[in-house]
Enzyme design. Structure first.
Site, PDB file in Angstrom:
ATOM      1  N   VAL A 169       0.886  -1.179   0.000  1.00 44.41           N
ATOM      2  CA  VAL A 169       0.000   0.000   0.000  1.00 44.41           C
ATOM      3  C   VAL A 169       0.916   1.219   0.000  1.00 44.41           C
ATOM      4  O   VAL A 169       1.911   1.257   0.745  1.00 44.41           O
ATOM      5  CB  VAL A 169      -0.925   0.014   1.251  1.00 44.41           C
ATOM      6  CG1 VAL A 169      -1.672   1.338   1.370  1.00 44.41           C
ATOM      7  CG2 VAL A 169      -1.912  -1.146   1.202  1.00 44.41           C
TER       8      VAL A 169
ATOM      9  N   GLY B 238      -2.053   2.845   7.019  1.00 42.79           N
ATOM     10  CA  GLY B 238      -2.642   3.142   8.324  1.00 42.79           C
ATOM     11  C   GLY B 238      -4.110   3.555   8.262  1.00 42.79           C
ATOM     12  O   GLY B 238      -4.646   4.111   9.202  1.00 42.79           O
ATOM     13  N   GLN B 239      -4.757   3.283   7.126  1.00 39.94           N
ATOM     14  CA  GLN B 239      -6.179   3.650   6.981  1.00 39.94           C
ATOM     15  C   GLN B 239      -7.054   2.425   6.749  1.00 39.94           C
ATOM     16  O   GLN B 239      -8.197   2.537   6.312  1.00 39.94           O
ATOM     17  CB  GLN B 239      -6.357   4.599   5.788  1.00 39.94           C
ATOM     18  CG  GLN B 239      -5.564   5.876   5.892  1.00 39.94           C
ATOM     19  CD  GLN B 239      -5.689   6.724   4.616  1.00 39.94           C
ATOM     20  OE1 GLN B 239      -6.708   6.713   3.942  1.00 39.94           O
ATOM     21  NE2 GLN B 239      -4.643   7.450   4.296  1.00 39.94           N
ATOM     22  N   GLY B 240      -6.468   1.257   6.952  1.00 41.36           N
ATOM     23  CA  GLY B 240      -7.261   0.031   6.782  1.00 41.36           C
ATOM     24  C   GLY B 240      -7.233  -0.534   5.370  1.00 41.36           C
ATOM     25  O   GLY B 240      -7.884  -1.542   5.093  1.00 41.36           O
TER      26      GLY B 240
ATOM     27  N   GLY C 232      -4.623  -1.873   3.678  1.00 38.39           N
ATOM     28  CA  GLY C 232      -3.882  -3.142   3.622  1.00 38.39           C
ATOM     29  C   GLY C 232      -4.783  -4.290   4.062  1.00 38.39           C
ATOM     30  O   GLY C 232      -4.818  -5.354   3.434  1.00 38.39           O
ATOM     31  N   LYS C 233      -5.529  -4.052   5.119  1.00 34.79           N
ATOM     32  CA  LYS C 233      -6.458  -5.083   5.616  1.00 34.79           C
ATOM     33  C   LYS C 233      -7.532  -5.371   4.557  1.00 34.79           C
ATOM     34  O   LYS C 233      -7.834  -6.536   4.280  1.00 34.79           O
ATOM     35  CB  LYS C 233      -7.103  -4.619   6.927  1.00 34.79           C
ATOM     36  CG  LYS C 233      -8.081  -5.613   7.504  1.00 34.79           C
ATOM     37  CD  LYS C 233      -8.665  -5.129   8.804  1.00 34.79           C
ATOM     38  CE  LYS C 233      -9.614  -6.099   9.460  1.00 34.79           C
ATOM     39  NZ  LYS C 233     -10.276  -7.082   8.654  1.00 34.79           N
TER      40      LYS C 233
ATOM     41  N   ASP D 258       8.074 -10.166   5.467  1.00 35.08           N
ATOM     42  CA  ASP D 258       9.237  -9.444   5.976  1.00 35.08           C
ATOM     43  C   ASP D 258       9.039  -9.303   7.491  1.00 35.08           C
ATOM     44  O   ASP D 258       7.897  -9.184   7.959  1.00 35.08           O
ATOM     45  CB  ASP D 258       9.330  -8.054   5.323  1.00 35.08           C
ATOM     46  CG  ASP D 258       9.747  -8.129   3.859  1.00 35.08           C
ATOM     47  OD1 ASP D 258      10.298  -9.175   3.461  1.00 35.08           O
ATOM     48  OD2 ASP D 258       9.521  -7.162   3.114  1.00 35.08           O
TER      49      ASP D 258
ATOM     50  N   GLN E 204       9.213  -7.014   9.647  1.00 33.61           N
ATOM     51  CA  GLN E 204       8.476  -5.858  10.195  1.00 33.61           C
ATOM     52  C   GLN E 204       6.975  -5.897   9.928  1.00 33.61           C
ATOM     53  O   GLN E 204       6.243  -5.046  10.443  1.00 33.61           O
ATOM     54  CB  GLN E 204       9.085  -4.537   9.685  1.00 33.61           C
ATOM     55  CG  GLN E 204       8.886  -4.243   8.213  1.00 33.61           C
ATOM     56  CD  GLN E 204       9.929  -4.920   7.297  1.00 33.61           C
ATOM     57  OE1 GLN E 204      10.659  -5.805   7.721  1.00 33.61           O
ATOM     58  NE2 GLN E 204       9.970  -4.492   6.046  1.00 33.61           N
TER      59      GLN E 204
ATOM     60  N   TYR F 267       0.279  -9.434   9.236  1.00 39.77           N
ATOM     61  CA  TYR F 267      -0.320 -10.661   8.695  1.00 39.77           C
ATOM     62  C   TYR F 267      -0.981 -11.493   9.801  1.00 39.77           C
ATOM     63  O   TYR F 267      -1.991 -12.167   9.559  1.00 39.77           O
ATOM     64  CB  TYR F 267       0.737 -11.483   7.953  1.00 39.77           C
ATOM     65  CG  TYR F 267       1.184 -10.845   6.656  1.00 39.77           C
ATOM     66  CD1 TYR F 267       0.263 -10.554   5.647  1.00 39.77           C
ATOM     67  CD2 TYR F 267       2.527 -10.536   6.419  1.00 39.77           C
ATOM     68  CE1 TYR F 267       0.662  -9.974   4.457  1.00 39.77           C
ATOM     69  CE2 TYR F 267       2.942  -9.957   5.226  1.00 39.77           C
ATOM     70  CZ  TYR F 267       2.003  -9.680   4.247  1.00 39.77           C
ATOM     71  OH  TYR F 267       2.385  -9.107   3.064  1.00 39.77           O
TER      72      TYR F 267
HETATM   73  C1  LIG Z   1       2.125  -3.923   5.258  1.00 40.60           C
HETATM   74  C2  LIG Z   1       1.178  -2.939   4.602  1.00 40.60           C
HETATM   75  C3  LIG Z   1       0.607  -3.554   3.312  1.00 40.60           C
HETATM   76  C4  LIG Z   1       0.019  -2.628   5.571  1.00 40.60           C
HETATM   77  O1  LIG Z   1      -0.879  -1.756   4.922  1.00 40.60           O
HETATM   78  P1  LIG Z   1      -1.734  -0.668   5.736  1.00 40.60           P
HETATM   79  O2  LIG Z   1      -2.732  -0.110   4.792  1.00 40.60           O
HETATM   80  O3  LIG Z   1      -0.838   0.292   6.403  1.00 40.60           O
HETATM   81  O4  LIG Z   1      -2.415  -1.577   6.830  1.00 40.60           O
HETATM   82  P2  LIG Z   1      -3.815  -1.311   7.566  1.00 40.60           P
HETATM   83  O5  LIG Z   1      -3.977   0.159   7.817  1.00 40.60           O
HETATM   84  O6  LIG Z   1      -4.903  -1.970   6.809  1.00 40.60           O
HETATM   85  O7  LIG Z   1      -3.587  -2.072   8.941  1.00 40.60           O
HETATM   86  C5  LIG Z   1      -4.446  -3.114   9.385  1.00 40.60           C
HETATM   87  C6  LIG Z   1      -4.018  -3.471  10.787  1.00 40.60           C
HETATM   88  O8  LIG Z   1      -2.682  -3.997  10.766  1.00 40.60           O
HETATM   89  C7  LIG Z   1      -1.855  -3.222  11.623  1.00 40.60           C
HETATM   90  N1  LIG Z   1      -0.545  -3.069  10.974  1.00 40.60           N
HETATM   91  C8  LIG Z   1      -0.272  -2.393   9.862  1.00 40.60           C
HETATM   92  N2  LIG Z   1       1.042  -2.510   9.554  1.00 40.60           N
HETATM   93  C9  LIG Z   1       1.584  -3.260  10.525  1.00 40.60           C
HETATM   94  C10 LIG Z   1       2.900  -3.735  10.783  1.00 40.60           C
HETATM   95  N3  LIG Z   1       3.918  -3.443   9.971  1.00 40.60           N
HETATM   96  N4  LIG Z   1       3.100  -4.519  11.880  1.00 40.60           N
HETATM   97  C11 LIG Z   1       2.074  -4.830  12.711  1.00 40.60           C
HETATM   98  N5  LIG Z   1       0.794  -4.401  12.516  1.00 40.60           N
HETATM   99  C12 LIG Z   1       0.563  -3.633  11.439  1.00 40.60           C
HETATM  100  C13 LIG Z   1      -2.551  -1.877  11.777  1.00 40.60           C
HETATM  101  O9  LIG Z   1      -2.201  -1.242  12.984  1.00 40.60           O
HETATM  102  C14 LIG Z   1      -4.000  -2.272  11.746  1.00 40.60           C
HETATM  103  O10 LIG Z   1      -4.388  -2.739  13.004  1.00 40.60           O
HETATM  104  P3  LIG Z   1      -5.819  -2.320  13.654  1.00 40.60           P
HETATM  105  O11 LIG Z   1      -6.853  -2.907  12.701  1.00 40.60           O
HETATM  106  O12 LIG Z   1      -5.798  -2.980  14.988  1.00 40.60           O
HETATM  107  O13 LIG Z   1      -5.840  -0.836  13.666  1.00 40.60           O
HETATM  108  C15 LIG Z   1       1.872  -1.594   4.295  1.00 40.60           C
HETATM  109  O14 LIG Z   1       2.429  -1.090   5.480  1.00 40.60           O
HETATM  110  C16 LIG Z   1       2.964  -1.696   3.264  1.00 40.60           C
HETATM  111  O15 LIG Z   1       2.710  -1.622   2.068  1.00 40.60           O
HETATM  112  N6  LIG Z   1       4.226  -1.827   3.699  1.00 40.60           N
HETATM  113  C17 LIG Z   1       5.384  -1.812   2.795  1.00 40.60           C
HETATM  114  C18 LIG Z   1       5.433  -3.024   1.909  1.00 40.60           C
HETATM  115  C19 LIG Z   1       5.572  -4.297   2.719  1.00 40.60           C
HETATM  116  O16 LIG Z   1       6.367  -4.406   3.613  1.00 40.60           O
HETATM  117  N7  LIG Z   1       4.749  -5.295   2.304  1.00 40.60           N
HETATM  118  C20 LIG Z   1       4.787  -6.617   2.904  1.00 40.60           C
HETATM  119  C21 LIG Z   1       5.860  -7.446   2.258  1.00 40.60           C
HETATM  120  S1  LIG Z   1       5.953  -9.076   3.000  1.00 40.60           S
END
Ligand SMILES: CC(C)(COP(=O)(O)OP(=O)(O)OC[C@H]1O[C@@H](n2cnc3c(N)ncnc32)[C@H](O)[C@@H]1OP(=O)(O)O)[C@@H](O)C(=O)NCCC(=O)NCCS
Length: 175
Positions: A114, A120-122, A124-125, A148, A150, A155
Site C-alpha cells: 500500500v 494506516g487507513q485500513g 492493507g487489511k 518481511d 516488520q 499478517y
Molecule cells: C504492510 C502494509 C501492506 C500494511 O498496509 P496498511 O494499509 O498500512 O495496513 P492497515 O492500515 O490496513 O492495517 C491493518 C491493521 O494492521 C496493523 N498493521 C499495519 N502494519 C503493521 C505492521 N507493519 N506490523 C504490525 N501491525 C501492522 C494496523 O495497525 C492495523 O491494526 P488495527 O486494525 O488494529 O488498527 C503496508 O504497510 C505496506 O505496504 N508496507 C510496505 C510493503 C511491505 O512491507 N509489504 C509486505 C511485504 S511481505
C-alpha cells in the site's frame, strides 16, 4: 491503456484459463476539495501500468525490477489485485498484491503493498480481506506468504500463523 492491455492475456486465452473473473468494487467515496468526490476502488484487472507499479514499489523502498520480468510475473499470476484512487478523470494505483496458485489447493501471496501516503487507513487489511475472499471463492484453502520481519504482526492480524505445527519455510538460492 491499450498498449498495456495488449501485454496481458485476454479472457479465453490459455494463460487466463481457470482464473477468477475480473471485477471492480467501489470501497469508499469521500468529498474532496471544490466539491469533487474521490473514490477508492478494488480491482482484479491485470491492466496495470508497469511504470505506476514500479513507482508504488519504489515508494516503500523495494528494489527496482526489470519490467519484462514483472510483466511475466503478472501474466502468470493466478490473481492480481489492486487499489485505485479516482479523483475526477485521474486514476492512481495506491495498492497491489498478487497470488500464484496450483488452481486447486494452494496459493501464495506476493508483492503486498500500500502506498505510504495511504497506509494506516485500513487499506492493507481491505486488500488482504479481498484476496482471501477471492481465493476462497475459488475453493483454495491453503494460503501462504513470506512476511518481511516488520510486517509479521500485520499478517497475524489477518489470521496468518507463523510456522504452524512447526512447519518451516525453506529457501534455495543460487550460490
Ligand atoms: C504492510 C502494509 C501492506 C500494511 O498496509 P496498511 O494499509 O498500512 O495496513 P492497515 O492500515 O490496513 O492495517 C491493518 C491493521 O494492521 C496493523 N498493521 C499495519 N502494519 C503493521 C505492521 N507493519 N506490523 C504490525 N501491525 C501492522 C494496523 O495497525 C492495523 O491494526 P488495527 O486494525 O488494529 O488498527 C503496508 O504497510 C505496506 O505496504 N508496507 C510496505 C510493503 C511491505 O512491507 N509489504 C509486505 C511485504 S511481505
Amino acid at each position: 491503456m491499450t498498449f498495456w492491455k495488449s501485454l496481458f492475456a485476454a479472457p479465453g486465452t490459455p494463460a487466463a484459463a481457470g482464473r477468477p473473473r475480473e471485477k471492480e468494487i467501489l470501497l469508499a467515496e469521500k468529498p474532496y476539495r471544490n466539491g469533487e468526490t474521490q473514490q477508492i476502488y478494488f480491482s482484479t484487472s491485470r491492466d496495470i501500468d508497469l511504470y505506476e507499479l514500479e513507482e508504488l514499489c519504489l515508494a516503500v523502498g523495494w528494489a527496482r525490477r526489470p519490467h519484462r520480468k514483472v510483466r511475466k510475473a503478472i501474466e502468470n499470476s493466478f490473481l492480481v489485485v489492486s487499489l485505485w484512487l479516482e479523483r475526477g478523470a485521474q486514476r492512481r494505483l495506491i495498492g497491489f498484491a498478487r497470488a500464484t496458485s496450483d488452481h486447486a489447493f494452494n496459493a501464495t501471496l506476493w508483492d503486498v503493498v500500500v502506498h505510504p501516503e495511504f497506509q494506516g487507513q485500513g487499506l492493507g487489511k481491505t486488500l488482504m480481506d479481498q484476496i482471501i475472499r477471492e481465493l476462497r471463492q475459488q475453493d483454495i484453502s491453503n494460503i501462504t506468504l513470506f512476511a518481511d520481519p516488520q510486517v509479521i504482526g500485520f499478517y497475524q492480524q489477518m489470521g496468518f500463523l507463523t510456522d504452524p505445527e512447526g512447519i518451516k519455510g525453506m529457501f534455495w538460492y543460487p550460490r
